[in-house]
Write an enzyme that holds these catalytic residues in place. Structure first.
Site, PDB file in Angstrom:
ATOM      1  N   SER A 173       0.963  -1.278  -0.198  1.00  0.00           N
ATOM      2  CA  SER A 173      -0.002  -0.222  -0.176  1.00  0.00           C
ATOM      3  C   SER A 173       0.922   1.191   0.123  1.00  0.00           C
ATOM      4  O   SER A 173       1.886   1.296   0.648  1.00  0.00           O
ATOM      5  CB  SER A 173      -0.834  -0.002   1.230  1.00  0.00           C
ATOM      6  OG  SER A 173      -1.652   1.146   1.426  1.00  0.00           O
ATOM      7  N   TYR A 180      -1.724  -0.580  10.489  1.00  0.00           N
ATOM      8  CA  TYR A 180      -1.938  -0.975   8.916  1.00  0.00           C
ATOM      9  C   TYR A 180      -0.858  -0.339   8.269  1.00  0.00           C
ATOM     10  O   TYR A 180      -0.027  -1.320   7.261  1.00  0.00           O
ATOM     11  CB  TYR A 180      -3.208  -0.447   8.363  1.00  0.00           C
ATOM     12  CG  TYR A 180      -3.276  -0.766   6.972  1.00  0.00           C
ATOM     13  CD1 TYR A 180      -4.015  -2.028   6.711  1.00  0.00           C
ATOM     14  CD2 TYR A 180      -3.099   0.142   5.919  1.00  0.00           C
ATOM     15  CE1 TYR A 180      -4.063  -2.324   5.159  1.00  0.00           C
ATOM     16  CE2 TYR A 180      -3.376  -0.148   4.564  1.00  0.00           C
ATOM     17  CZ  TYR A 180      -3.847  -1.465   4.341  1.00  0.00           C
ATOM     18  OH  TYR A 180      -3.808  -1.825   3.082  1.00  0.00           O
TER      19      TYR A 180
HETATM   20  P1  NAP Z   1     -11.346  -6.853   1.197  1.00  0.00           P
HETATM   21  O1  NAP Z   1     -12.217  -6.520   0.254  1.00  0.00           O
HETATM   22  O2  NAP Z   1     -11.485  -6.648   2.507  1.00  0.00           O
HETATM   23  O3  NAP Z   1     -10.632  -8.382   1.002  1.00  0.00           O
HETATM   24  C1  NAP Z   1      -9.744  -8.817   1.845  1.00  0.00           C
HETATM   25  C2  NAP Z   1      -9.518 -10.320   1.689  1.00  0.00           C
HETATM   26  O4  NAP Z   1      -8.656 -10.924   2.463  1.00  0.00           O
HETATM   27  C3  NAP Z   1     -10.855 -11.047   1.812  1.00  0.00           C
HETATM   28  O5  NAP Z   1     -10.902 -11.943   0.943  1.00  0.00           O
HETATM   29  C4  NAP Z   1     -10.795 -11.549   3.299  1.00  0.00           C
HETATM   30  O6  NAP Z   1     -11.418 -12.816   3.577  1.00  0.00           O
HETATM   31  C5  NAP Z   1      -9.247 -11.957   3.415  1.00  0.00           C
HETATM   32  N1  NAP Z   1      -8.815 -12.217   4.755  1.00  0.00           N
HETATM   33  C6  NAP Z   1      -8.585 -11.620   5.669  1.00  0.00           C
HETATM   34  N2  NAP Z   1      -8.014 -12.180   6.758  1.00  0.00           N
HETATM   35  C7  NAP Z   1      -7.705 -13.191   6.280  1.00  0.00           C
HETATM   36  C8  NAP Z   1      -6.888 -14.530   6.805  1.00  0.00           C
HETATM   37  N3  NAP Z   1      -6.658 -14.342   8.065  1.00  0.00           N
HETATM   38  N4  NAP Z   1      -6.856 -15.545   6.089  1.00  0.00           N
HETATM   39  C9  NAP Z   1      -7.194 -15.550   4.762  1.00  0.00           C
HETATM   40  N5  NAP Z   1      -7.805 -14.391   3.902  1.00  0.00           N
HETATM   41  C10 NAP Z   1      -8.001 -13.587   4.761  1.00  0.00           C
HETATM   42  O7  NAP Z   1      -9.830  -5.932   0.862  1.00  0.00           O
HETATM   43  P2  NAP Z   1      -9.195  -5.305  -0.300  1.00  0.00           P
HETATM   44  O8  NAP Z   1      -9.279  -4.064  -0.404  1.00  0.00           O
HETATM   45  O9  NAP Z   1      -9.517  -6.327  -1.677  1.00  0.00           O
HETATM   46  O10 NAP Z   1      -7.595  -5.671   0.187  1.00  0.00           O
HETATM   47  C11 NAP Z   1      -6.735  -6.582  -0.640  1.00  0.00           C
HETATM   48  C12 NAP Z   1      -5.414  -6.495  -0.435  1.00  0.00           C
HETATM   49  O11 NAP Z   1      -5.037  -5.091  -1.030  1.00  0.00           O
HETATM   50  C13 NAP Z   1      -4.970  -6.321   1.129  1.00  0.00           C
HETATM   51  O12 NAP Z   1      -3.772  -6.982   1.556  1.00  0.00           O
HETATM   52  C14 NAP Z   1      -4.883  -4.718   1.237  1.00  0.00           C
HETATM   53  O13 NAP Z   1      -4.129  -4.348   2.567  1.00  0.00           O
HETATM   54  C15 NAP Z   1      -4.375  -4.260  -0.080  1.00  0.00           C
HETATM   55  N6  NAP Z   1      -4.729  -3.024  -0.326  1.00  0.00           N
HETATM   56  C16 NAP Z   1      -6.018  -2.200  -0.527  1.00  0.00           C
HETATM   57  C17 NAP Z   1      -6.159  -1.223  -0.764  1.00  0.00           C
HETATM   58  C18 NAP Z   1      -7.825  -0.364  -0.879  1.00  0.00           C
HETATM   59  O14 NAP Z   1      -7.964   0.759  -1.163  1.00  0.00           O
HETATM   60  N7  NAP Z   1      -8.672  -1.189  -1.138  1.00  0.00           N
HETATM   61  C19 NAP Z   1      -5.107  -0.111  -0.991  1.00  0.00           C
HETATM   62  C20 NAP Z   1      -3.929  -0.631  -0.660  1.00  0.00           C
HETATM   63  C21 NAP Z   1      -3.576  -1.813  -0.294  1.00  0.00           C
HETATM   64  P3  NAP Z   1     -12.872 -12.607   4.472  1.00  0.00           P
HETATM   65  O15 NAP Z   1     -13.947 -12.165   3.134  1.00  0.00           O
HETATM   66  O16 NAP Z   1     -13.245 -13.850   4.916  1.00  0.00           O
HETATM   67  O17 NAP Z   1     -12.767 -11.337   5.396  1.00  0.00           O
END
Ligand code: NAP
Length: 235
Positions: A135, A158
């Site tokens: 991120s 985070y």
């Molecule tokens: P999201 O929609 O909340 O998805 C997160 C995923 O991670 C979900 O499938 C969740 O499963 C899974 N997860 C959480 N804890 C877990 C565990 N213990 N074991 C296995 N799976 C687990 O978030 P997202 O925004 O798509 O994020 C994806 C990645 O991108 C993350 O690493 C995040 O930090 C990064 N990121 C996101 C953004 C943004 O703006 N969205 C920006 C920078 C980086 P459940 O459905 O079971 O909870």
């Protein structure tokens, strides 16, 4: 089964789901759709299509990681996408240690555990790629730049977890430099997902672009870097 096999952790929704979709539909890979909840994983794999296979994986559970690794005998791409953002408005000085531990359990230790468990099969692939979802909030260059929008956010756990993740990317890349394996961090940008209550301006599909590019790098591509969909990101 197609030629190349990818595992995307946390692929049942959000950016991970879109990474899985792109690897399957645009790059012809068989995609193992990691989900800690079996029902959500199955539903996601069905929605994605024939190239997708659900696999149960809680990255914080050593037994779950070991069981998954025991069932995989070929892997070309590992996308460590699963992540959590657990802060709910407290300033850094008010962040409970427990929240820091829970964040690192997924965003940092989970990545190392899954990577180490799958490295033996990744080493056997002709040109494996490992992509860690970082991120811009983990960029110390951004958070120390006066006036930068990321310098004003109060997230302690985070941000620190994503900074640590960058160090982990570099460490693995350095260890694997003599091999065909490339390890990089992808910055998806600020995307609307459950993680941030859909506050980001970008779509999850846009967020998937950088990770997919790094997952499909050619032999002369970089390793040990930090990239968004426009190029290198400052550490
Ligand atoms: P999201 O929609 O909340 O998805 C997160 C995923 O991670 C979900 O499938 C969740 O499963 C899974 N997860 C959480 N804890 C877990 C565990 N213990 N074991 C296995 N799976 C687990 O978030 P997202 O925004 O798509 O994020 C994806 C990645 O991108 C993350 O690493 C995040 O930090 C990064 N990121 C996101 C953004 C943004 O703006 N969205 C920006 C920078 C980086 P459940 O459905 O079971 O909870």
């Amino acid at each position: 089964m197609s030629d190349r096999i990818a595992l995307v952790t946390g692929a049942n929704k959000g950016i991970g789901f879109e990474i899985a979709r792109a690897l399957g539909t645009e790059h012809g890979m068989t995609v193992l759709v990691g989900a800690r909840d079996e029902i959500r994983g199955k539903a996601a794999a069905e929605a994605l299509g024939d190239f997708a296979r659900p696999v149960r994986l809680d990255v914080t559970d050593p037994a779950s990681v070991a069981a998954l690794a025991a069932g995989i005998d070929r892997l070309d791409v590992l996308v460590n996408n699963a992540g959590v953002l657990l802060e709910r408005g407290a300033p850094p000085s008010g962040t409970p240690l427990e929240l820091l531990r829970d964040t690192f359990a997924v965003n940092v230790f989970g990545v190392v555990a899954v990577t180490n468990a799958l490295l033996p099969v990744l080493r056997q692939a002709p040109a494996a790629r490992i992509v860690n979802l970082g991120s811009g909030l983990g960029s110390l260059a951004f958070t120390t730049e006066p006036g930068h929008v990321y310098a004003q956010n109060p997230l302690l756990a985070y941000n620190a977890s994503k900074t640590a993740l960058n160090a982990i990317t570099v460490s693995f890349a350095n260890e694997l430099r003599g091999t065909a394996i490339k390890v990089n961090t992808a910055d998806p940008g600020y995307c609307a997902t459950d993680l941030n209550f859909h506050s980001g301006p970008r779509t999850p599909a846009q967020g998937a672009v950088a990770a997919v590019r790094l997952a499909t790098l050619p032999a002369d591509g970089p390793t040990g870097g930090f990239f968004d969909d426009e190029g290198p990101v400052a550490w």
